[in-house]
Design a protein around this motif. Structure first.
Motif: not given
Length: 449
Positions: A63-65, A57-59, A49-53
Motif C-alpha cells: 500500500v502506498d503511504p 501499516l497493515e501492509n 487519517q487514522e484509517y489511512r494510517l
C-alpha cells in the motif's frame, strides 16, 4: 519540538478568534455552533487519517503511504522515512545472513545451530557427511534423539565450551572428528565438528616413527654397550674372543650409522627448502656402477646381469637418483636367496624412461605392496634385521621419485620374485650428449659375481 506545536496552536488561536467574533456579532449560539462544527470536522478528519494510517501499516510493502498536509503530513513523512531506514537495515541484515549462510555452507567443518532445548535450528551441508544430519529433514528435531552415542550425550551434558570431544563419525567410521560446543546468541549453541583424520594419522605416524627408531637403535646400542662392559671388566681376553667382540661392535655401529644416514637423507628430501637440481644424469654409466656394487655386496651369492636397450640420460639430481637406484639394488641383493638372479634394466617405453630391478627372491604378497614405501614397514621384520636393512630404503626411493615427478611400480609373485621399476616422465628424459662415452651394453649382459 516547537516546530510541531506552532501549527496546531496557530490554528486553535484562529478558531477561537473567529468564535469570539461570532459571539460578539451573532451571539453565543452561533459561536458554539461554529466550535461544534470545527470539532466534528477535526474528529472526522482524524478518524480518516487514522484509517489511512492503519491501512498502510497493515501492509506497508504493498500500500502506498498516505498523502496529507499539516501535522498528519509530517507524521506520515516521518513514518515513511522510518520505514525506508528499516527496509535498508532489513536488506543489510538479509544480505549479511545470506553471506553467513553461504560461508557456513562452504566451510568444510560441520556446523549445527541448537536452541535452548537442543533442537536443531540449522545445519550446513557438511553435517550430512560428518554427523548424518540434514537441515530440511532434521530441523526442529532434538539432536539427542538423532545422535545417541553415550560419549556424545555426556559431552552435551557437560556443556563445557573449553572441552573438545574426539570421536569417530557416526556415519563413516573411517573419519575421526573433533567436536566442540560454542555459545551462539542468547541461549543457543553452535556445534562444530572438524575432520581430524589426517592429523590423527600423522600423529600416529609420528608415534610409530619414534617407536620404530627407538626400537631399531635399542638393539645395537644394547649389544655395543654389553661388549664395552665386558671388555672393561675383563683383564685378559683371548685375542680371538676380543676380535669377535670388536667385529660385532663394528657391525652394529655401522648399522646405527646406516640408519642415521637414511634418516638424514629422508629429512633432506622432505625439507621444503631443499630445491631439486636439474643436472644431466648419466644413467647408463650409473647402471654399470650399480652392477659392480651389486656384485660386491653379493660376494658371489647371486648372478647379477644387465638388460639395457637405451642410452638416454635423465634430468634431475645425480645424488638423489643414485641413492634411489642404489636402494632398489641393495634391497634385491639382501632379499634374494643365495643362488638367485638379479637383473638391472634401463630402457624406454612410450616416451618414458624405466629403470628396473628384477630378482628371483621370495616375492611379496599383494596385501603388503601398497605399504612397502612406508617408513620401517617390513614384510618380515626378523629377516630384515638379519639382512641389515634400515626399513627406510623404499621410503627414500618414493621421495626421490616424487621429487622427479616419477613413480614406482612394484610387481611381485610370492615364490617367484619381484620387479621394482622407477618410471620417469618424458620431460625428464635427455638424449645423451654427442661427446659422451657410450657404454656398450648388449641386449643381455650376463655377469656373475
Amino acid at each position: 519540538m516547537m516546530g510541531f506545536w506552532w501549527r496546531p496552536l496557530s490554528v486553535l488561536a484562529s478558531v477561537m478568534l473567529v468564535a469570539l467574533i461570532l459571539w460578539a456579532g451573532s451571539g453565543w449560539v452561533a459561536a458554539l455552533g461554529f466550535l461544534a462544527g470545527i470539532q466534528a470536522f477535526v474528529m472526522l478528519r482524524r478518524l480518516w487519517q487514522e484509517y489511512r494510517l492503519s491501512r498502510w501499516l497493515e501492509n506497508p510493502d504493498e500500500v502506498d503511504p498516505p498523502d496529507a498536509t499539516g501535522t498528519w503530513g509530517d507524521i506520515f513523512y516521518r513514518l515513511q522515512k522510518l520505514q525506508r531506514r528499516q527496509r535498508a537495515s532489513r536488506s543489510e541484515l538479509t544480505n549479511a545472513l545470506e553471506q553467513f549462510e553461504h560461508a557456513a555452507q562452504a566451510v568444510p567443518d560441520a556446523m549445527v545451530i541448537l536452541n535452548g532445548t537442543e533442537q536443531i535450528e540449522w545445519c550446513n551441508p557438511a553435517s550430512r557427511s560428518y554427523l548424518g544430519l540434514d537441515c530440511e529433514r532434521d530441523q526442529g528435531q532434538f539432536v539427542r534423539y538423532l545422535m545417541r552415542q553415550a560419549h556424545f550425550l555426556d559431552f552435551l551434558d557437560a556443556a563445557d565450551y573449553s572441552r573438545r570431544l574426539v570421536c569417530k563419525s557416526p556415519v563413516n567410521r573411517e573419519l575421526t572428528l573433533s567436536v566442540q560446543l560454542v555459545p551462539f546468541g542468547e541461549g543457543k549453541k553452535l556445534l562444530v565438528a572438524r575432520d581430524i583424520t589426517d592429523l590423527e594419522r600423522v600423529d600416529a605416524m609420528r608415534r610409530d616413527f619414534i617407536a620404530n627408531v627407538s626400537h631399531e637403535l635399542r638393539t645395537p646400542l644394547t649389544v655395543v654397550g654389553g661388549f664395552v662392559e665386558t671388555l672393561a671388566e675383563t683383564d685378559d681376553l683371548p685375542p680371538a674372543e676380543s676380535r669377535r667382540y670388536f667385529d660385532l661392535m663394528l657391525d652394529h655401529t655401522r648399522r646405527m650409522q646406516r640408519l642415521l644416514d637414511d634418516l638424514l637423507i629422508l629429512s633432506r628430501l622432505e625439507s621444503a627448502d631443499h630445491s631439486l637440481s636439474d643436472e644431466p644424469v648419466n644413467v647408463p654409466e650409473m647402471v654399470q656402477a650399480l652392477k659392480s656394487e651389486a656384485e660386491s655386496l653379493s660376494r658371489g651369492r647371486h648372478r647379477v646381469s644387465v638388460q639395457a636397450t637405451s642410452g638416454t640420460w635423465l634430468k634431475g639430481s645425480q645424488q638423489e637418483v643414485r641413492s634411489a637406484f642404489g636402494n632398489l639394488v641393495s634391497n634385491a641383493v639382501r632379499y634374494t636367496p643365495e643362488g638367485g638372479a638379479i637383473t638391472l634394466g634401463w630402457h624406454e617405453r612410450d616416451g618414458e624412461a624405466v629403470f628396473s630391478v628384477k630378482d628371483t627372491g621370495e616375492g611379496i604378497a599383494a596385501e603388503h605392496i601398497p605399504r612397502l614405501t612406508e617408513r620401517f614397514y617390513r614384510v618380515d621384520r626378523s629377516r630384515s634385521r638379519e639382512t641389515g636393512g634400515t626399513g627406510l630404503g623404499l621410503a627414500i626411493v618414493k621421495h626421490v621419485l616424487t621429487r622427479h615427478h616419477a613413480r614406482l611400480d612394484i610387481q611381485s609373485t610370492p615364490g617367484r620374485g619381484s620387479a621394482f621399476s622407477a618410471i620417469f616422465p618424458a620431460q625428464r628424459v635427455l638424449a645423451a650428449p654427442e661427446n659422451a662415452q657410450v657404454i656398450p651394453f648388449p641386449a643381455r649382459d650376463q655377469g656373475a659375481a
